[in-house]
Every structure is written in C-alpha cells, then in structure tokens.
Design an enzyme around this catalytic site. Structure first.
Site, short mmCIF file in Angstrom:
data_model
loop_
_atom_site.label_atom_id
_atom_site.label_comp_id
_atom_site.label_asym_id
_atom_site.label_seq_id
_atom_site.Cartn_x
_atom_site.Cartn_y
_atom_site.Cartn_z
CG ASP A 133 -2.27 -1.52 1.39
OD1 ASP A 133 -2.16 -1.80 0.02
OD2 ASP A 133 -2.39 -1.30 2.52
CB CYS A 190 -21.47 -9.20 -15.19
SG CYS A 190 -21.50 -8.96 -13.32
CB CYS A 193 -19.57 -3.85 -9.46
SG CYS A 193 -18.99 -4.20 -10.97
CB CYS A 197 -21.68 1.88 -6.94
SG CYS A 197 -21.26 3.14 -6.27
CB CYS A 213 -16.01 5.76 -3.26
SG CYS A 213 -14.98 3.82 -2.65
CB CYS A 240 -18.29 1.43 1.03
SG CYS A 240 -19.91 0.45 0.33
CB CYS A 243 -18.83 -3.01 -5.39
SG CYS A 243 -17.24 -2.32 -5.30
#
Length: 376
Positions: A133, A190, A193, A197, A213, A240, A243
């Site tokens: 990260d 598809c 997601c 949202c 987001c 969250c 998605c």
C-alpha cells in the site's frame, strides 16, 4: 541461476512463509500510464494528494530504482464472514470486511520483511524491497500482469478461483525471474457492481471516481460529507463492500470468519458517538480504523444514526454535539434533524446554547424551524 530456477527458489521462499497465491511480473512501463494521468487530471483521486507525487514512478518504477527487473506479486485472502456469536449491536457489520480484524499491515509486515531478506540471500548482490500500500506502484495492474487475476469493472482484482476478497503486496527485486502469463478479463457483460453502487462512483466501467466512493468518504475524506451522499451511505461506518458483495465471482470465496479484536467486536454506534476521543482511540488501536481517526468515525457514526433514525441514539448524539470539530457537530445536527422526534429536536435546541460557530447556529435555527411542530 536461470530465470526459471530463480523463480522456483523465490516461490519456495514464499510458501515457507505462508504465501500461497504468488505470481511474477517482469518490470517495465505500465500500459495504463496515460489513463492514470487522465484519472488524476479529472480529480478522481479526491484529496489523496500523494497519488499526484512522481507519477512517473508508478508508470515505471525503474525510473526510481533502475535495478528492478521483476515483481513478486502476492495476493492475501481476508475473511468474508462476520465472527460467530457477534454482539447484536456491534458496529462490525458496518465495517468493510478487510478491516474487521487486526490491521493487516501489522499482520503481514514481519513475513514480508523476512521474505525480502531471504531473497537478498539467494545470490550475492541481490536487491529486494517489499511494499504493501505504501509504494509508488499500480499494484492491481501489476497483479493482473502477473496473472493473479484481472481488474474488474469495480477496479478491484478478481481471482477466478476465489473472487476479490484480497489484499495485495509485492517484492521488487533485481533478480530476473520467469514471468507468469497475464490474466484475461472475465467480467463479460456483467454490470452488477456498477449498478449496485449507491453513490454512482463509477462514471464508466473500470473507472472509479473516489470522491463519490463510500470507502473514500468514510476513511480518507476530511471535513463534512456532502449531503447528496449521506443517505446513500446507508449504514456504513468505515469503508464499503457493496460492489464486491454483488460480484458473482465472490460466490467462490472460501467461507472464513473474521477474528476481530474484542475492542472492535464490542464497539457500538452509541460508544463511537459518546466515548471520549482517547477512549475511542484505545478501542480501535491496532485496527485499520485508526486510518480514519476518531473525528471521522464520529462523523460517520452520526450519519449512520441519521439514516437509521434510531431515537435511542439521541443521548449519544447529544454528547457528540460537543465535539471540537465543527464538521462533526454539523453531521450530528443533521442526524438529529433526520430523526424528527421530539427528543431529537429538543437535543438540537439544547445544542444551540453552546454552539459557537455562526454558520452552525444558523443551521440549528433552520432545523428548529422545520421541527417547530414537534416542540409545541
């Protein structure tokens, strides 16, 4: 060693340290450099200013470290299921799955550092650096290039065998390792997601506007959250998963239960709102929730309380109305107004006595005018 032999040696080192999902990508310029710069130009990164620093490093890390020849990419599963026997009013279901246990950075740091050191001992002069990260990398693009999965339309990495409940880490090395084949896209037509949202954070497939987001808003964003997003936040306190929850590939995820620290497992909305900052800090210590900090968590808890319209939280909200940050107090007043009960409007009225911010005093007056009927 040949690239093939070197790769086998590195894979063995990974397995010995408990890393099972490992692939290799060759160093080289990203194919998404122009896309990344345009994404920044549009401001989709919000206030995450560190993403603007030295984008050339993210496009090709060899600009910073010329010795890098390969990336060892690691995918780390996290538990998708809540702990068993969870207290009924725990906030844990309102926390993104990756954050329901001890902070993964602290969990994996010793093993990644040990892997880095072991790789350096493979041949004289070998260089290696681990990151999770914190480095200037486009990790998901590298992971897809290495064949760990593909980037879905929600921009997250999807493993065809086990879905997207994954964290990523890498080791950049001077070793020339035999690369794996890149993964191909299997999202097809598809759009689950994108459709799910609630804040419409995806302006198009494979593009995230972080400013919309819920994960960004509840974790990274400082200050007030725009009213247009508050109702859409629903019950999310931190992060969250919507998605990912609707992604059909996550049906393949292995069932595993999160091991939450006791301080987090027994934390409630009432406690988030009512605890003193230093006491709340102790409850979230050692978890990913420290990233948000106590002020953002109280703001988020107020918005959740407003969405729930749970009048049992009025006393806790009234305590939070004494918070030092005006943008936290504003969220508290909004939550009380949303509840619309006599008790809630009475709490707003009492808050007016100690509110020193002129703009917030005007907000309180406007809310009280709406609720005059409740106070008569």
């Amino acid at each position: 060693m040949t690239p093939h032999e070197a790769k086998d040696a590195v894979l063995l080192l990974c397995r010995e340290r408990g890393f099972e999902s490992v692939r290799v990508a060759a160093a080289g310029p990203t194919a998404h450099g122009a896309f990344f710069r345009e994404w920044l130009k549009r401001g989709y990164h919000g206030s995450m200013d560190w993403l603007e620093r030295a984008p050339e490093f993210r496009e090709d890390i060899r600009v910073r470290y010329p010795w890098v020849r390969s990336f060892v990419m690691l995918a780390l599963d996290y538990a998708p299921l809540l702990p068993e026997d969870l207290p009924e009013d725990s906030v844990l279901p309102r926390v993104a799955r990756y954050a329901r246990a001890q902070d993964y950075h602290e969990v994996y740091k010793p093993r990644l550092l040990d892997l880095e050191r072991a790789m350096k001992r493979l041949t004289p002069g070998t260089q290696a650096l681990w990151y999770q990260d914190t480095g200037p990398f486009l990790e998901r693009e590298l992971a897809a290039r290495a064949g760990l999965g593909w980037q879905g339309k929600h921009t997250l990495l999807i493993d065809p065998q086990s879905g997207s409940w994954k964290l990523l880490a890498l080791v950049a090395t001077s070793l020339e390792l035999e690369p794996d084949e890149p993964a191909s896209d299997h999202c097809g037509t598809c759009t689950a997601c994108l459709d799910a949202c609630p804040t419409r954070a995806f302006p198009e497939p494979f593009v995230l506007d972080a400013r919309r987001c819920i994960s960004y808003l509840t974790i990274e964003h400082d200050g007030p959250i725009a009213p247009e997003f508050r109702e859409a936040m629903g019950g999310w306190l931190f992060g969250c998963d919507i998605c990912q929850e609707v992604c059909p590939w996550n049906r393949k995820a292995a069932p595993a239960f999160a091991q939450a620290p006791e301080g987090l497992e027994t934390l409630t909305l009432h406690k988030v709102l009512a605890l003193k900052p230093e006491h709340l800090e102790r409850r979230i210590e050692g978890t990913a929730l420290e990233r948000a900090g106590t002020s953002r968590l109280v703001r988020n808890a107020a918005i959740v309380a407003g969405n729930l319209r749970d009048t049992a939280l009025v006393p806790a909200l009234e305590k939070a109305a004494r918070h030092a940050e005006p943008w936290v107090r504003e969220a508290v007043y909004w939550a009380l107004m949303r509840m619309g009960s006599f008790e809630a409007y009475a709490a707003i009225s009492r808050a007016q006595r100690h509110e020193w911010d002129d703009d917030l005093r005007e907000t309180i007056i406007a809310y009280l005018q709406r609720g005059t009927g409740h106070l008569q």
